[in-house]
Design an enzyme around this catalytic site. Sequence first.
Site, PDB file in Angstrom:
ATOM      1  N   SER A  86       4.071  -2.366   9.970  1.00 54.09           N
ATOM      2  CA  SER A  86       5.534  -2.368  10.061  1.00 54.09           C
ATOM      3  C   SER A  86       6.183  -3.667   9.575  1.00 54.09           C
ATOM      4  O   SER A  86       7.245  -4.048  10.061  1.00 54.09           O
ATOM      5  CB  SER A  86       5.995  -2.048  11.489  1.00 54.09           C
ATOM      6  OG  SER A  86       5.616  -0.728  11.835  1.00 54.09           O
ATOM      7  N   ASN A 116       0.876  -1.182   0.000  1.00 55.66           N
ATOM      8  CA  ASN A 116       0.000   0.000   0.000  1.00 55.66           C
ATOM      9  C   ASN A 116       0.908   1.226   0.000  1.00 55.66           C
ATOM     10  O   ASN A 116       1.560   1.508   0.996  1.00 55.66           O
ATOM     11  CB  ASN A 116      -0.885  -0.048   1.260  1.00 55.66           C
ATOM     12  CG  ASN A 116      -1.638   1.248   1.490  1.00 55.66           C
ATOM     13  OD1 ASN A 116      -1.734   2.097   0.597  1.00 55.66           O
ATOM     14  ND2 ASN A 116      -2.181   1.405   2.698  1.00 55.66           N
ATOM     15  N   TRP A 117       0.935   1.916  -1.133  1.00 53.82           N
ATOM     16  CA  TRP A 117       1.854   3.057  -1.256  1.00 53.82           C
ATOM     17  C   TRP A 117       1.336   4.305  -0.563  1.00 53.82           C
ATOM     18  O   TRP A 117       2.059   5.302  -0.489  1.00 53.82           O
ATOM     19  CB  TRP A 117       2.113   3.347  -2.730  1.00 53.82           C
ATOM     20  CG  TRP A 117       3.067   2.387  -3.381  1.00 53.82           C
ATOM     21  CD1 TRP A 117       3.758   1.367  -2.770  1.00 53.82           C
ATOM     22  CD2 TRP A 117       3.463   2.365  -4.762  1.00 53.82           C
ATOM     23  NE1 TRP A 117       4.544   0.724  -3.687  1.00 53.82           N
ATOM     24  CE2 TRP A 117       4.393   1.310  -4.910  1.00 53.82           C
ATOM     25  CE3 TRP A 117       3.120   3.136  -5.871  1.00 53.82           C
ATOM     26  CZ2 TRP A 117       4.986   1.007  -6.144  1.00 53.82           C
ATOM     27  CZ3 TRP A 117       3.711   2.836  -7.103  1.00 53.82           C
ATOM     28  CH2 TRP A 117       4.632   1.792  -7.230  1.00 53.82           C
ATOM     29  N   LYS A 118       0.089   4.289  -0.134  1.00 56.25           N
ATOM     30  CA  LYS A 118      -0.497   5.488   0.504  1.00 56.25           C
ATOM     31  C   LYS A 118      -0.293   6.695  -0.428  1.00 56.25           C
ATOM     32  O   LYS A 118      -0.339   6.539  -1.644  1.00 56.25           O
ATOM     33  CB  LYS A 118       0.085   5.690   1.904  1.00 56.25           C
ATOM     34  CG  LYS A 118      -0.027   4.408   2.734  1.00 56.25           C
ATOM     35  CD  LYS A 118       0.297   4.572   4.173  1.00 56.25           C
ATOM     36  CE  LYS A 118       0.155   3.213   4.875  1.00 56.25           C
ATOM     37  NZ  LYS A 118       0.331   3.281   6.310  1.00 56.25           N
ATOM     38  N   GLY A 160       3.217   2.011  10.733  1.00 53.20           N
ATOM     39  CA  GLY A 160       4.144   3.132  10.563  1.00 53.20           C
ATOM     40  C   GLY A 160       4.970   3.441  11.802  1.00 53.20           C
ATOM     41  O   GLY A 160       5.607   4.485  11.881  1.00 53.20           O
ATOM     42  N   HIS A 215      -9.247   0.985   5.668  1.00 51.97           N
ATOM     43  CA  HIS A 215      -7.912   1.210   6.242  1.00 51.97           C
ATOM     44  C   HIS A 215      -8.035   2.178   7.424  1.00 51.97           C
ATOM     45  O   HIS A 215      -8.875   3.078   7.415  1.00 51.97           O
ATOM     46  CB  HIS A 215      -6.962   1.759   5.170  1.00 51.97           C
ATOM     47  CG  HIS A 215      -5.544   1.789   5.634  1.00 51.97           C
ATOM     48  ND1 HIS A 215      -5.056   2.813   6.416  1.00 51.97           N
ATOM     49  CD2 HIS A 215      -4.532   0.910   5.464  1.00 51.97           C
ATOM     50  CE1 HIS A 215      -3.784   2.551   6.696  1.00 51.97           C
ATOM     51  NE2 HIS A 215      -3.439   1.405   6.133  1.00 51.97           N
ATOM     52  N   GLU A 251      -6.359   4.676   8.274  1.00 52.49           N
ATOM     53  CA  GLU A 251      -6.154   6.114   8.005  1.00 52.49           C
ATOM     54  C   GLU A 251      -7.454   6.789   7.566  1.00 52.49           C
ATOM     55  O   GLU A 251      -7.844   7.782   8.183  1.00 52.49           O
ATOM     56  CB  GLU A 251      -4.971   6.309   7.049  1.00 52.49           C
ATOM     57  CG  GLU A 251      -3.654   6.046   7.794  1.00 52.49           C
ATOM     58  CD  GLU A 251      -2.513   5.511   6.956  1.00 52.49           C
ATOM     59  OE1 GLU A 251      -2.581   5.565   5.723  1.00 52.49           O
ATOM     60  OE2 GLU A 251      -1.534   5.015   7.552  1.00 52.49           O
ATOM     61  N   GLY A 290       3.053  -1.223   4.159  1.00 51.64           N
ATOM     62  CA  GLY A 290       3.045   0.196   3.836  1.00 51.64           C
ATOM     63  C   GLY A 290       4.432   0.663   3.463  1.00 51.64           C
ATOM     64  O   GLY A 290       4.908   0.432   2.342  1.00 51.64           O
ATOM     65  N   GLY A 291       5.120   1.282   4.397  1.00 46.06           N
ATOM     66  CA  GLY A 291       6.416   1.916   4.151  1.00 46.06           C
ATOM     67  C   GLY A 291       7.405   1.047   3.390  1.00 46.06           C
ATOM     68  O   GLY A 291       8.066   1.519   2.447  1.00 46.06           O
ATOM     69  N   GLU A 301      -4.686  -5.270  10.922  1.00 47.29           N
ATOM     70  CA  GLU A 301      -3.685  -4.210  11.032  1.00 47.29           C
ATOM     71  C   GLU A 301      -3.850  -3.483  12.365  1.00 47.29           C
ATOM     72  O   GLU A 301      -4.621  -2.520  12.452  1.00 47.29           O
ATOM     73  CB  GLU A 301      -3.864  -3.211   9.890  1.00 47.29           C
ATOM     74  CG  GLU A 301      -3.638  -3.802   8.526  1.00 47.29           C
ATOM     75  CD  GLU A 301      -3.037  -2.785   7.577  1.00 47.29           C
ATOM     76  OE1 GLU A 301      -1.936  -3.044   7.083  1.00 47.29           O
ATOM     77  OE2 GLU A 301      -3.635  -1.722   7.378  1.00 47.29           O
TER      78      GLU A 301
HETATM   79  P1  PGA Z   1       3.308   0.181   7.517  1.00 42.71           P
HETATM   80  O1  PGA Z   1       1.791   0.407   7.017  1.00 42.71           O
HETATM   81  O2  PGA Z   1       3.787  -1.097   6.877  1.00 42.71           O
HETATM   82  O3  PGA Z   1       4.044   1.389   7.030  1.00 42.71           O
HETATM   83  O4  PGA Z   1       3.264   0.064   9.002  1.00 42.71           O
HETATM   84  C1  PGA Z   1       0.899  -0.671   6.919  1.00 42.71           C
HETATM   85  C2  PGA Z   1      -0.432  -0.197   6.413  1.00 42.71           C
HETATM   86  O5  PGA Z   1      -0.878   0.906   6.781  1.00 42.71           O
HETATM   87  O6  PGA Z   1      -1.083  -0.919   5.624  1.00 42.71           O
END
Ligand code: PGA
Length: 244
Positions: A204, A9-11, A171, A96, A98, A225-226, A165
């Site tokens: 993470s 997930n590149w956000k 993050g 998600h 966010e 994510g990251g 998650e």
């Molecule tokens: P992260 O994000 O790997 O940067 O912790 C995961 C996500 O939000 O799907």
Amino acid sequence: MRKAVIAGNWKMHMTCAEAQAFAEVFRPSVEDLPADREVVLAPPFTAIPTLSAALAGSGVRIAAQNVHWEDKGAYTGMVSAPMLLEHGVTHAIVGHSEPRKYYSETDEQINLRARAAQAAGLIPILCVGESLDQREASETERVIHRQVEQGLEGIDPERLIVAYEPIWAIGTGKTCAADEANRICGLIRGWVGFDGVIVQYGGSVNPATIDQLMAQPEIDGVLVGGASLDPQGFARIANYQPPA
Ligand code: PGA
């Protein structure tokens, strides 16, 4: 045997030029993946056509980071399932943490999104997970149970991915312990009530933690994510080593 799904997930990262450069490095390392796994990437909407074209024929699937429940209408800023299908999108992340947090998305809206995705032929990736406060108050199971129950009303579990998650792990560099992630993923599978449902862990995940996570019997993949922004690191995650 459930297929593993490794999703990135590149956000809100990556221009079209950056997505193109990513694909050039990433593609060769996933062209000969074992048949037991599938790779999905969720770029921002604007980079979908570029990434979709750059990875065409590689087997890598493209996901949207969200999807609206209507096909069209007066919903400024939103994107619908038919618009995504036009660009070869196969999956859509819904729920998600966010958008739940920043845009106050509710379980009811998330359910509408998941239903619209399925109705259009997209596979929803429903994200669920507790906050640190909820975990410390021993509310983890109750919160996730509610998110699963309300998010999946009317959803066909055979065309679904659920991602566990924990919000405190997103993050933050704090991966949930593999055995605890495994336990919650097992609970989610039970609540979904279909043994074949794909349940991912996210929070993470990185090249150093992937092998241990994927060795857990209830974890069928990851939502990254990251660490999915680095083509070499994400290639290592996609090429995780199953336990000997
Ligand atoms: P992260 O994000 O790997 O940067 O912790 C995961 C996500 O939000 O799907």
